[in-house]
Design an enzyme around this catalytic site. Structure first.
Site, PDB file in Angstrom:
ATOM      1  N   ASN A 155       0.877  -1.161   0.000  1.00  8.22           N
ATOM      2  CA  ASN A 155       0.000   0.000   0.000  1.00  8.22           C
ATOM      3  C   ASN A 155       0.920   1.217   0.000  1.00  8.22           C
ATOM      4  OD1 ASN A 155      -1.815   2.027   0.429  1.00  8.22           O
ATOM      5  ND2 ASN A 155      -2.800   1.082   2.196  1.00  8.22           N
ATOM      6  N   ARG A 169      -2.418  -2.073  -3.656  1.00 11.83           N
ATOM      7  CA  ARG A 169      -3.668  -1.345  -3.471  1.00 11.83           C
ATOM      8  C   ARG A 169      -3.604  -0.111  -4.364  1.00 11.83           C
ATOM      9  NH1 ARG A 169      -5.513   2.612   1.304  1.00 11.83           N
ATOM     10  NH2 ARG A 169      -7.645   2.861   0.592  1.00 11.83           N
ATOM     11  N   HIS A 189     -13.072   2.204  -0.280  1.00 10.31           N
ATOM     12  CA  HIS A 189     -13.044   1.105   0.715  1.00 10.31           C
ATOM     13  C   HIS A 189     -13.651  -0.176   0.124  1.00 10.31           C
ATOM     14  CE1 HIS A 189     -13.460   4.404   4.026  1.00 10.31           C
ATOM     15  NE2 HIS A 189     -12.198   4.050   3.936  1.00 10.31           N
ATOM     16  N   ARG A 234     -13.145  14.631   7.993  1.00 10.48           N
ATOM     17  CA  ARG A 234     -13.901  14.987   6.773  1.00 10.48           C
ATOM     18  C   ARG A 234     -15.368  15.202   7.115  1.00 10.48           C
ATOM     19  NH1 ARG A 234     -11.959   9.900   3.388  1.00 10.48           N
ATOM     20  NH2 ARG A 234     -10.058   9.752   4.586  1.00 10.48           N
ATOM     21  N   GLU A 264      -8.189  -6.047   4.481  1.00 12.73           N
ATOM     22  CA  GLU A 264      -8.004  -5.673   3.076  1.00 12.73           C
ATOM     23  C   GLU A 264      -6.777  -6.360   2.473  1.00 12.73           C
ATOM     24  OE1 GLU A 264      -9.237  -1.180   2.734  1.00 12.73           O
ATOM     25  OE2 GLU A 264      -8.855  -1.671   4.824  1.00 12.73           O
TER      26      GLU A 264
END
Ligand code: AMP
Length: 401
Positions: free
Chosen positions: A7, A91, A179, A240, A384
């Site tokens: 990643n 990823r 996601h 956010r 993940e």
């Protein structure tokens, strides 16, 4: 198959070396502070963590070389030679409309990832740097696993914004969702836990981490998700704002006389739990402050949970019912008070918590719903990296064997 899962972010590279299908993670680590002073490499084998501090700034290529050195190191390594690595799984945040599945990396795939840079200017470039750096030091197949791919099954009525249609044609402005690997994983795990086929279930997956999104999965396919063109839309997150009236953006820019960059920073980095509480984006601290009677911390939690509840209601309507609600990621897996508050009042949809089970299920999988409830509420730790490793193995087998 030994698969290196990467990643690659703008200033860090996270890695895990997997031995698929059965042996799991052999080693993992993080190279951070890439491109700035004082880089750091943390490498973990079993429970032993070793830290290295390179003495000069490093780039992505050097970071990959460092992690490969650690993997073969006689002292901290887990393989004897680099050529024991069979493939690399990356990823990649944005695959646009081009990728509804993982892809073997070829020059054409690299071009297509480049074309998605305007849609993810902060993420796709470092993802590409990781891919290109690996190509230089490893001669093995590489696979891209996209955060957006699982959401590509949405119908146009779910992904088109009510803007002039030309903006979709010209700039590909639409809902993409993110996601995806996490929603995919926990939806499939939920079906397994219940001993049912995913094709017969209506599942809502709530990925509540520092970033947060919620997805409706009907008959195994994503039909709607809360993040949009970018990961800013939808739920309230650590920093956010999630959904707001778009006119607020124009209002703030005018009133505060701030430019696009400052406004972007405000919505992405200074809003959410941090913005409302005025103190922190870390949910644990917001919970503590709220328990101590701090009004804005309590308000942040109320807004946070109410938004989740509204989406659960909306997705229940979108699917014509709900069989399973799944909580995952840092907050979803650990914060029982948030789960309780988020499902308050949803008894009409069959979503009823068992308080004891909810309180006991922290960081572990479990069914936290009341015994007689008609829908299940599950906690499932996300993974993940496991999806990236198994997808990489599948794509390599399909394409090269
Ligand atoms: P993630 O991005 O998935 O690592 O999730 C980060 C978020 O999970 C932060 O807001 C943390 O405060 C929250 N979190 C992690 N552990 C816990 C816990 N035990 N209780 C409540 N929140 C937690």
């Amino acid at each position: 198959m030994k698969i290196l899962v990467l990643n690659s972010g703008s200033s860090s590279v996270k890695y895990q070396l997997w031995d698929t299908p059965d042996k799991g993670v052999l080693a993992k680590g993080l190279v951070s502070r890439i491109g700035i002073d004082d880089p750091l490499h943390q490498h973990k084998v079993n429970d032993r963590e070793i830290e290295f501090a390179p003495d000069e700034p490093i780039n992505h290529e050097k970071a990959i070389q460092l992690l490969l050195d650690a993997l073969v190191s006689p002292k901290h390594g887990v393989i004897a030679r680099i050529d024991e690595i069979d493939a690399v799984g990356h990823r990649v945040v944005h695959g646009g409309e081009k990728f509804s599945d993982s892809a073997l990396i070829t020059p054409e795939v690299i071009e297509a990832i480049k074309e998605c840079i305007p849609l993810a200017p902060l993420h796709n470039p470092p993802n590409l740097m990781g891919i290109i750096a690996c190509e230089k030091v490893l001669d093995v197949p590489q696979v891209a696993i996209f955060d957006t791919a699982f959401h590509q099954t949405m119908e146009p009525y779910a992904y088109i914004y009510a803007l002039p249609y030309e903006f979709y044609d010209e700039y590909k402005i639409r809902r993409y969702g993110f996601h995806g690997t996490s929603h995919y994983y926990v939806a499939h795990q939920a079906a397994k836990m219940l001993g049912k086929r995913i094709e017969e279930l209506k599942i809502i997956t709530a990925h509540l981490g520092n970033g947060a999104s919620i997805t409706a999965v009907k008959n195994g396919k994503c039909i709607d998700t809360s993040m949009g063109l970018t990961p800013l839309e939808g739920l309230v997150m650590g920093t956010r704002c999630g959904d707001i009236d778009p006119a607020i953006v124009l209002f703030i820019m005018e009133q505060k006389n701030i430019d696009i960059k400052a406004t972007n920073n405000l919505l992405n980095k200074k809003s959410g739990l941090l913005g409302i509480s005025g103190a922190t984006n870390d949910l644990r601290d917001v919970l503590k402050a709220s328990a101590n009677g701090v009004y804005r911390a309590k308000l942040a939690l109320d807004v946070y949970c109410y938004r989740i509840r509204k989406y659960i209601g909306a997705y229940t309507a979108a699917m014509g019912g709900v069989d399973v609600l799944v909580f995952t990621a840092g907050i979803g897996e650990n914060a029982s008070p948030i789960r309780k508050k988020a499902v308050e009042g949803l008894e009409f949809a069959g979503l009823i918590l068992d308080d004891d089970k909810n309180n006991r299920t922290v960081g572990i999988p479990g069914d936290i719903s009341a015994k007689d409830a008609s829908a299940r509420i599950l906690v499932i730790p996300t993974n993940e990296e496991l999806v990236i490793a198994t997808e990489t193995e599948r794509i390599v087998n399909e394409n090269l064997n």
